[in-house]
Write an enzyme that holds these catalytic residues in place. Structure first.
Site, short mmCIF file in Angstrom:
data_model
loop_
_atom_site.label_atom_id
_atom_site.label_comp_id
_atom_site.label_asym_id
_atom_site.label_seq_id
_atom_site.Cartn_x
_atom_site.Cartn_y
_atom_site.Cartn_z
N SER A 146 -7.73 0.11 -23.61
CA SER A 146 -6.71 -0.34 -24.58
C SER A 146 -6.84 0.50 -25.85
CB SER A 146 -6.97 -1.81 -24.93
OG SER A 146 -6.16 -2.23 -26.01
N TYR A 160 -12.73 -8.81 -27.75
CA TYR A 160 -11.84 -8.08 -26.83
C TYR A 160 -12.06 -6.58 -26.98
CZ TYR A 160 -7.50 -6.42 -24.64
OH TYR A 160 -6.59 -5.77 -23.85
N1 LIG Z 1 -0.34 -6.04 -22.51
C1 LIG Z 1 -0.94 -5.25 -23.40
O1 LIG Z 1 -0.49 -5.14 -24.55
C2 LIG Z 1 -2.17 -4.48 -23.02
C3 LIG Z 1 -2.58 -3.45 -23.86
C4 LIG Z 1 -3.73 -2.75 -23.53
C5 LIG Z 1 -4.44 -3.07 -22.40
N2 LIG Z 1 -4.02 -4.08 -21.60
C6 LIG Z 1 -4.82 -4.41 -20.42
O2 LIG Z 1 -3.99 -4.37 -19.29
C7 LIG Z 1 -4.57 -5.17 -18.27
C8 LIG Z 1 -3.48 -6.04 -17.66
O3 LIG Z 1 -3.02 -6.95 -18.61
P1 LIG Z 1 -1.50 -7.40 -18.73
O4 LIG Z 1 -1.04 -7.00 -20.08
O5 LIG Z 1 -0.74 -6.99 -17.56
O6 LIG Z 1 -1.70 -9.00 -18.80
P2 LIG Z 1 -1.23 -10.18 -17.84
O7 LIG Z 1 0.23 -10.14 -17.59
O8 LIG Z 1 -1.82 -11.41 -18.45
O9 LIG Z 1 -1.98 -9.85 -16.48
C9 LIG Z 1 -3.36 -10.02 -16.35
C10 LIG Z 1 -3.71 -9.99 -14.88
O10 LIG Z 1 -5.13 -10.15 -14.75
C11 LIG Z 1 -5.37 -11.14 -13.78
N3 LIG Z 1 -6.62 -11.83 -14.02
C12 LIG Z 1 -7.03 -12.50 -15.12
N4 LIG Z 1 -8.25 -13.05 -14.89
C13 LIG Z 1 -8.59 -12.71 -13.62
C14 LIG Z 1 -9.71 -12.98 -12.80
N5 LIG Z 1 -10.75 -13.72 -13.23
N6 LIG Z 1 -9.72 -12.47 -11.55
C15 LIG Z 1 -8.68 -11.75 -11.09
N7 LIG Z 1 -7.59 -11.45 -11.81
C16 LIG Z 1 -7.55 -11.94 -13.07
C17 LIG Z 1 -4.16 -12.08 -13.85
O11 LIG Z 1 -3.98 -12.69 -12.58
P3 LIG Z 1 -4.37 -14.20 -12.20
O12 LIG Z 1 -4.26 -15.03 -13.44
O13 LIG Z 1 -3.37 -14.55 -11.14
O14 LIG Z 1 -5.78 -14.10 -11.65
C18 LIG Z 1 -3.04 -11.09 -14.09
O15 LIG Z 1 -2.57 -10.58 -12.88
C19 LIG Z 1 -5.71 -5.95 -18.93
O16 LIG Z 1 -6.94 -5.32 -18.63
C20 LIG Z 1 -5.40 -5.80 -20.41
O17 LIG Z 1 -6.55 -5.91 -21.21
C21 LIG Z 1 -2.88 -4.78 -21.87
#
Ligand SMILES: NC(=O)c1ccc[n+]([C@@H]2O[C@H](COP(=O)([O-])OP(=O)(O)OC[C@H]3O[C@@H](n4cnc5c(N)ncnc54)[C@H](OP(=O)(O)O)[C@@H]3O)[C@@H](O)[C@H]2O)c1
Length: 252
Positions: A146, A160
């Protein structure tokens, strides 16, 4: 000029956190480019719906219920992938959580969960696929960090940020350690992206700030999926080490 258009076709790709956001979009993009995709997360109903849509569009996909904070689940995920498809070419270590709050709120359970999913989950994923990739003489591990892995996201995102700095350290160390084994390692570090992540925050003051920040800046999840596709589609002797992308409007 070399064409890389078909470099993803036939690859076996695991995507963790594929039930929403970046992971779901990445699974769809990789499948559209001809990869056979294994979608992993805890909400199997969501995974099944995405798998059905990928198949209806002519792609190949399957879902495996996985909690990345449990090492045994990642081992089962890798075994299920081998059983179905015989190899593992790509792991996108994407599952993550972002419950934000100042340190002095002492939300220690949330710190634990953030570390368990964002750091241990990434390490367990690496452990589950690395021996296989080294034996194959090829593979690609894409870890999602990130912008918070470059700048400490004070005053609400210190823990985080710590996990996302860790993802970069693990990825860079892994890249050097795997050396000339044929295994590629990529770090993708996005800024604010529209997904469910912004709703993880339970502290009301922090949540208000997070929502305002996302409303002002967020870009669609497929902006990150395209960056992952770019890294995966490179020829086997090219390793895109790091991709950093922000919304144009985002200063932080
Ligand atoms: N959105 C942003 O602004 C942003 C920016 C930088 C980095 N990121 C990174 O991108 C990645 C994806 O995030 P996102 O933005 O797509 O968020 P999101 O829509 O909340 O998706 C998160 C995913 O992680 C899964 N997850 C959470 N806990 C889990 C566990 N214990 N075991 C297996 N799966 C788990 C969730 O699935 P289930 O709940 O079904 O398990 C969901 O599919 C993360 O690593 C986040 O830190 C996001």
């Amino acid at each position: 000029m070399t064409s890389i258009q078909d470099n993803i076709r036939g690859k076996i790709a695991i995507v963790t956190g594929a039930s929403s956001g970046l992971g779901e979009s990445t699974a769809r993009h990789l499948a559209a480019r001809g990869a056979k995709v294994v979608l992993a997360a805890r909400r199997v109903d969501r995974l099944d719906a995405v798998v059905a849509e990928i198949r209806a569009a002519g792609g190949e996909a399957m879902a495996v219920a996985t909690d990345v904070s449990k090492r045994a689940d990642l081992e089962r995920l890798a075994a299920a992938t081998i059983e179905a498809f015989g190899r593992i070419d790509v792991l996108v270590n994407n599952a993550g959580v972002m419950p934000l709050s100042p340190i002095d709120k002492l939300k220690v359970d949330e710190w634990d969960r953030t570390i368990d999913v964002n750091i241990k989950g990434v390490l367990y994923g690496i452990a589950a696929v690395l021996p296989r990739m080294k034996a194959q003489g090829s593979g690609h591990i894409v870890n999602i960090s990130s912008i918070a892995g470059f700048k400490v996201f004070t005053p609400i995102g210190t823990v985080y940020s710590a996990t996302k700095y860790a993802v970069r350290a693990i990825s860079e160390g892994l890249r050097v350690e795997v050396g000339n084994s044929g295994v590629r390692v990529t770090i993708v570090s996005p800024g604010a992206v529209d997904s469910e992540l912004k709703f993880n925050t339970t502290d009301p003051d922090a949540a208000a700030g997070v929502n305002a920040f996302y409303e002002a800046n967020q870009i669609p999840a497929d902006s990150v999926a395209r960056a992952i596709v770019y890294a995966v589609e490179q020829p086997a002797d090219v390793d895109i080490n790091e991709v950093v992308l922000r919304p144009v409007s985002q200063e932080f």
